[in-house]
Scaffold this motif. Structure first.
Motif, PDB file in Angstrom:
ATOM      1  N   MET A  57       0.822  -1.204   0.000  1.00 52.71           N
ATOM      2  CA  MET A  57       0.000   0.000   0.000  1.00 52.71           C
ATOM      3  C   MET A  57       0.860   1.258   0.000  1.00 52.71           C
ATOM      4  N   TYR A  58       1.871   1.293   0.861  1.00 49.55           N
ATOM      5  CA  TYR A  58       2.725   2.472   0.954  1.00 49.55           C
ATOM      6  C   TYR A  58       3.713   2.548  -0.202  1.00 49.55           C
ATOM      7  N   PHE A  59       4.016   1.415  -0.803  1.00 50.88           N
ATOM      8  CA  PHE A  59       4.838   1.430  -2.024  1.00 50.88           C
ATOM      9  C   PHE A  59       4.110   2.179  -3.140  1.00 50.88           C
ATOM     10  N   PHE A  60       2.818   1.927  -3.270  1.00 49.04           N
ATOM     11  CA  PHE A  60       2.038   2.618  -4.293  1.00 49.04           C
ATOM     12  C   PHE A  60       1.839   4.092  -3.937  1.00 49.04           C
ATOM     13  N   ILE A  61       1.655   4.396  -2.660  1.00 45.88           N
ATOM     14  CA  ILE A  61       1.547   5.797  -2.244  1.00 45.88           C
ATOM     15  C   ILE A  61       2.843   6.539  -2.541  1.00 45.88           C
ATOM     16  N   LEU A 110      -3.930   7.527 -13.236  1.00 54.27           N
ATOM     17  CA  LEU A 110      -5.192   6.782 -13.270  1.00 54.27           C
ATOM     18  C   LEU A 110      -4.956   5.295 -13.067  1.00 54.27           C
ATOM     19  N   LEU A 111      -3.940   4.751 -13.718  1.00 54.63           N
ATOM     20  CA  LEU A 111      -3.640   3.324 -13.578  1.00 54.63           C
ATOM     21  C   LEU A 111      -3.138   3.001 -12.171  1.00 54.63           C
ATOM     22  N   LEU A 112      -2.350   3.900 -11.584  1.00 53.30           N
ATOM     23  CA  LEU A 112      -1.886   3.683 -10.207  1.00 53.30           C
ATOM     24  C   LEU A 112      -3.052   3.698  -9.227  1.00 53.30           C
ATOM     25  N   PRO A 136       6.335  -8.173  -3.641  1.00 41.25           N
ATOM     26  CA  PRO A 136       7.116  -7.025  -4.139  1.00 41.25           C
ATOM     27  C   PRO A 136       7.325  -7.058  -5.649  1.00 41.25           C
ATOM     28  N   ARG A 137       7.558  -8.243  -6.183  1.00 39.21           N
ATOM     29  CA  ARG A 137       7.776  -8.358  -7.631  1.00 39.21           C
ATOM     30  C   ARG A 137       6.526  -7.961  -8.401  1.00 39.21           C
ATOM     31  N   VAL A 138       5.363  -8.407  -7.948  1.00 36.00           N
ATOM     32  CA  VAL A 138       4.104  -8.067  -8.610  1.00 36.00           C
ATOM     33  C   VAL A 138       3.851  -6.563  -8.531  1.00 36.00           C
ATOM     34  N   CYS A 139       4.134  -5.962  -7.376  1.00 35.33           N
ATOM     35  CA  CYS A 139       3.930  -4.513  -7.204  1.00 35.33           C
ATOM     36  C   CYS A 139       4.808  -3.722  -8.171  1.00 35.33           C
ATOM     37  N   VAL A 140       6.060  -4.120  -8.304  1.00 34.55           N
ATOM     38  CA  VAL A 140       6.976  -3.431  -9.227  1.00 34.55           C
ATOM     39  C   VAL A 140       6.517  -3.622 -10.667  1.00 34.55           C
ATOM     40  N   GLN A 141       6.095  -4.837 -10.999  1.00 38.94           N
ATOM     41  CA  GLN A 141       5.643  -5.108 -12.365  1.00 38.94           C
ATOM     42  C   GLN A 141       4.408  -4.288 -12.718  1.00 38.94           C
ATOM     43  N   MET A 142       3.459  -4.175 -11.800  1.00 34.72           N
ATOM     44  CA  MET A 142       2.256  -3.387 -12.066  1.00 34.72           C
ATOM     45  C   MET A 142       2.589  -1.903 -12.213  1.00 34.72           C
ATOM     46  N   LEU A 144       5.514  -0.610 -13.241  1.00 36.54           N
ATOM     47  CA  LEU A 144       6.192  -0.441 -14.532  1.00 36.54           C
ATOM     48  C   LEU A 144       5.204  -0.542 -15.698  1.00 36.54           C
ATOM     49  N   ALA A 145       4.230  -1.433 -15.574  1.00 38.06           N
ATOM     50  CA  ALA A 145       3.215  -1.567 -16.623  1.00 38.06           C
ATOM     51  C   ALA A 145       2.390  -0.285 -16.743  1.00 38.06           C
ATOM     52  N   SER A 146       2.129   0.369 -15.607  1.00 39.48           N
ATOM     53  CA  SER A 146       1.391   1.638 -15.630  1.00 39.48           C
ATOM     54  C   SER A 146       2.180   2.713 -16.356  1.00 39.48           C
ATOM     55  N   VAL A 147       3.468   2.799 -16.064  1.00 37.33           N
ATOM     56  CA  VAL A 147       4.316   3.811 -16.707  1.00 37.33           C
ATOM     57  C   VAL A 147       4.426   3.542 -18.205  1.00 37.33           C
ATOM     58  N   LEU A 148       4.643   2.288 -18.583  1.00 41.38           N
ATOM     59  CA  LEU A 148       4.764   1.945 -20.003  1.00 41.38           C
ATOM     60  C   LEU A 148       3.450   2.215 -20.750  1.00 41.38           C
ATOM     61  N   SER A 149       2.329   1.910 -20.122  1.00 42.54           N
ATOM     62  CA  SER A 149       1.025   2.197 -20.737  1.00 42.54           C
ATOM     63  C   SER A 149       0.842   3.698 -20.911  1.00 42.54           C
ATOM     64  N   GLY A 150       1.279   4.467 -19.910  1.00 40.65           N
ATOM     65  CA  GLY A 150       1.206   5.916 -20.015  1.00 40.65           C
ATOM     66  C   GLY A 150       2.069   6.449 -21.146  1.00 40.65           C
ATOM     67  N   LEU A 151       3.260   5.869 -21.317  1.00 37.07           N
ATOM     68  CA  LEU A 151       4.145   6.284 -22.406  1.00 37.07           C
ATOM     69  C   LEU A 151       3.505   6.029 -23.772  1.00 37.07           C
TER      70      LEU A 151
END
Length: 316
Positions: A57-61, A110-112, A136-142, A144-151
């Motif tokens: 939760m705090y990683f996403f915040i 929005l994705l975050l 942790p791996r899933v959180c990082v992957q999600m 990164l996927a948000s950033v790539l989708s935004g790009l």
């Protein structure tokens, strides 16, 4: 400007030409900017330093705070220059960069926010499987996927917008470059652009909003089954701030991007744009620090450590 003249730079617009109002707008925007940077930076430092906050939760915040500092920095500093110095010129390249960065930050945010709704759903509705699902791996992957989708999203729409010809005028009726305002200046046929924006925004925003609503419908049905009022209050306190941000962000963004360009009152669009480009980054640190007990405790802990270290330095 004649139709045969090609636009090489744009002129952004302030809210008022009256000097006193321009100073007031500068002070308000600058205050919101400084509060946003300070609040989000404090959240980043606290979550990084405090081991107890190293959870999904705090990683996403933390990532949301980093994104918000970038998001508000794309528009507000230039807006303050416009309001105070009346320096409204922005190059075509600078305008394209601003459009790209605004779309990148908005789409990623929005994705975050959608991922954070998923995180709260798993934490409240599937608590026994939380650490298995939200690794942790899933959180990082999600993230990164948000950033790539935004790009990808920002790249497609920025390319489509600046593929148009701008020859009618170079005055953008907005305090930053955004696609609806730019399409009003184009002498090309913008119908395909409008359809692309409408379809992509409806799919992305509508899909994320539907997912968030579904997540919170399950969350609320589960929370209402909790036996004690304290448990229900704690669960609601982590959800309500998130819902407020989503409503403000999606509501204001949809009001500008999902209606026909020709039917957009200028001053109304400028005011609404504040609510999706400035207000969410400003509100995030305020909401999460005022309503989150763990973050408030961590902030006081960091402040006490800092004061203690400062006193030792003075004594030495």
């Amino acid at each position: 400007m004649p139709n045969s003249t090609k636009v090489t730079e744009f002129l952004l617009t302030g809210f008022s030409e009256v000097w006193e109002f321009r100073v007031l707008h500068t002070m308000l925007f600058l205050l919101m900017y400084l509060v946003t940077l300070t609040g989000n930076l404090l959240i980043v430092i606290v979550i990084t330093v405090d081991q107890r906050l190293h959870t999904p939760m705090y990683f996403f915040i933390l990532n949301l705070s980093l994104l918000d500092m970038c998001y508000i920095s794309v528009t507000v500093p230039k807006a303050c220059v416009i309001f105070l110095l009346n320096n409204r010129v922005i190059s075509v390249v600078g305008c394209a960069a601003q459009v790209f960065l605004v779309l990148l930050c908005a789409c990623t945010e929005l994705l975050l926010l959608t991922i954070m709704a998923r995180d709260r759903y798993v934490a409240i509705c599937q608590p026994l499987h939380y650490h298995v699902i939200m690794t942790p791996r899933v959180c990082v992957q999600m993230t990164l996927a948000s950033v790539l989708s935004g790009l990808v999203y920002a790249g497609v729409h920025t390319g489509n917008t600046f593929h148009l010809s701008f020859c009618r005028s170079n005055v953008v009726h907005q305090f930053f470059c955004d696609i609806p305002s730019l399409m009003k200046l184009s002498c090309s046929d913008t119908l395909s652009n409008e359809i692309t924006i409408f379809v992509s925004a409806t799919i992305s925003a509508g899909g994320c909003f539907s997912f968030i609503i579904m997540s919170y419908s399950h969350i609320f049905s589960t929370v209402l089954k909790f036996q004690t009022r304290a448990e229900r209050r704690k669960a609601f306190s982590t959800c309500v701030p998130h819902i407020l941000i989503v409503i403000i962000f999606l509501g204001s963004g949809s009001a500008v991007y999902l209606k026909p360009t020709s039917k957009s009152p200028l001053i109304q669009d400028m005011v609404i744009s504040v609510f999706y480009s400035v207000v969410p980054p400003f509100l995030n640190p305020v909401i999460y620090t005022l309503r989150n007990k763990q973050i408030k405790e961590a902030i006081w802990k960091v402040m006490r450590r800092t004061l203690t270290s400062f006193r030792k330095i003075i004594i030495i």
